[in-house]
Design an enzyme around this catalytic site. Structure first.
Site, mmCIF file in Angstrom:
data_model
loop_
_atom_site.group_PDB
_atom_site.id
_atom_site.type_symbol
_atom_site.label_atom_id
_atom_site.label_comp_id
_atom_site.label_asym_id
_atom_site.label_seq_id
_atom_site.Cartn_x
_atom_site.Cartn_y
_atom_site.Cartn_z
ATOM 1 N N GLU A 1 0.831 -1.210 0.000
ATOM 2 C CA GLU A 1 0.000 0.000 0.000
ATOM 3 C C GLU A 1 0.869 1.266 0.000
ATOM 4 O O GLU A 1 0.570 2.232 -0.693
ATOM 5 C CB GLU A 1 -0.956 0.000 1.203
ATOM 6 C CG GLU A 1 -2.021 -1.089 1.141
ATOM 7 C CD GLU A 1 -2.814 -1.069 -0.165
ATOM 8 O OE1 GLU A 1 -3.158 0.029 -0.645
ATOM 9 O OE2 GLU A 1 -3.085 -2.154 -0.705
ATOM 10 N N GLU B 1 -0.717 -2.277 -10.048
ATOM 11 C CA GLU B 1 -0.685 -3.354 -9.055
ATOM 12 C C GLU B 1 0.660 -4.078 -9.084
ATOM 13 O O GLU B 1 1.273 -4.347 -8.056
ATOM 14 C CB GLU B 1 -1.815 -4.362 -9.333
ATOM 15 C CG GLU B 1 -3.149 -3.950 -8.754
ATOM 16 C CD GLU B 1 -3.042 -3.607 -7.284
ATOM 17 O OE1 GLU B 1 -2.386 -4.333 -6.530
ATOM 18 O OE2 GLU B 1 -3.601 -2.572 -6.886
HETATM 19 ZN ZN LIG Z 1 -2.578 -2.562 -4.770
#
Ligand SMILES: [Zn+2]
Length: 269
Positions: free
Chosen positions: A138, A200
């Protein structure tokens, strides 16, 4: 008329060029049109509002765990930047790591190092290393400025580049609207829209390096994401899974980047 249009186009192109930056570690070029000061001011306000509206955990041991793990990753990030003479990029960060009481399986980091972990994710992270996987990932999204990038793409799509700086200056509401679109709205604030597949995979790559530098074995990331994937069968699929599909592609990407991350791991075998 043509000359004016050419000039506007040139100005827009120049502005876009100036807004180009590159992501640490991966070196990928990206377009961030929102001034850092705007991103941080909005983030700090939204984060404060979120904490006022959501109960903090009263479990002192778990709160300490979140603060310790987050603090270790923060130090790793700061060291990574300092060693490359890029420490200035973090100077306006106001790191904070809070544990919020909620059944939701979720965690996120807003620009400027504002982290929230939900108590609901702790059974899945299991231990400190598992938590470091989530927090490293994160925090990597924030460090790579993925929020700014996503908002910039929204701005470009809406305004086509021309008149962009004017819109940002004269319509602060527009910036706020975009923020809400990028980061979810109101009670849903923590429920981020999915990052792109590219973002991601980039957050995984950066997250592995940061957790390794912080002294957590990056190999544990594969096990965490597999545990996360096995949550899918439950009656309420975790929020975290809707924004972080855990599948063969993610696991393969992690495995590809672990050898590089291991070079940063002090306890490497
Ligand atoms: Zn992520």
């Amino acid at each position: 008329m043509i000359a004016t249009r050419t000039w506007i186009l040139a100005a827009a192109v120049a502005m876009v060029m100036a807004a180009c930056s590159s992501v640490p570690i991966t070196g990928r070029r990206q377009l961030n049109l929102i001034p850092a000061s705007t991103m941080l001011a909005t983030s700090y306000q939204q984060y404060g509002d979120f904490l006022k509206a959501n109960p903090a955990s009263s479990n002192a041991e778990q709160v300490a765990l979140v603060r310790r793990t987050g603090g270790n990753i923060q130090k790793a990030v700061e060291r990574y930047f300092a060693e490359r003479n890029m420490g200035g990029q973090l100077k306006d960060y106001r790191w904070e790591f809070n544990l919020v009481e909620s059944k939701e399986v979720n965690a996120w980091c807003m620009p400027g190092g504002k982290v929230v972990v939900y108590t609901g994710i702790l059974p899945v992270t299991g231990n400190e290393v598992g938590l470091a996987v989530v927090m490293g990932h994160e925090i990597a999204h924030a460090i790579a400025e993925h929020g700014n990038e996503r908002m910039s793409q929204g701005l470009l799509a809406e305004l086509g580049g021309v008149g962009l700086s004017m819109a940002l200056e004269k319509e602060p509401q527009k910036t706020r609207d975009l923020w809400m679109t990028a980061y979810g709205a109101g009670a849903q604030l923590g429920a981020l829209l999915p990052f792109s597949r590219l973002q991601e995979s980039e957050a995984d790559e950066l997250g592995l390096v940061f957790m390794a530098m912080a002294g957590y074995d990056p190999n544990e990331a594969v096990a965490f994401w597999q545990r996360m994937a096995s949550q899918k069968g439950g009656s309420a699929p975790p929020e975290f899974l809707s924004t972080h599909p855990s599948d063969a592609t993610r696991v393969a990407n992690l495995q590809k980047h672990i050898p590089e991350a291991m070079k940063y791991y002090p306890g490497k075998k």
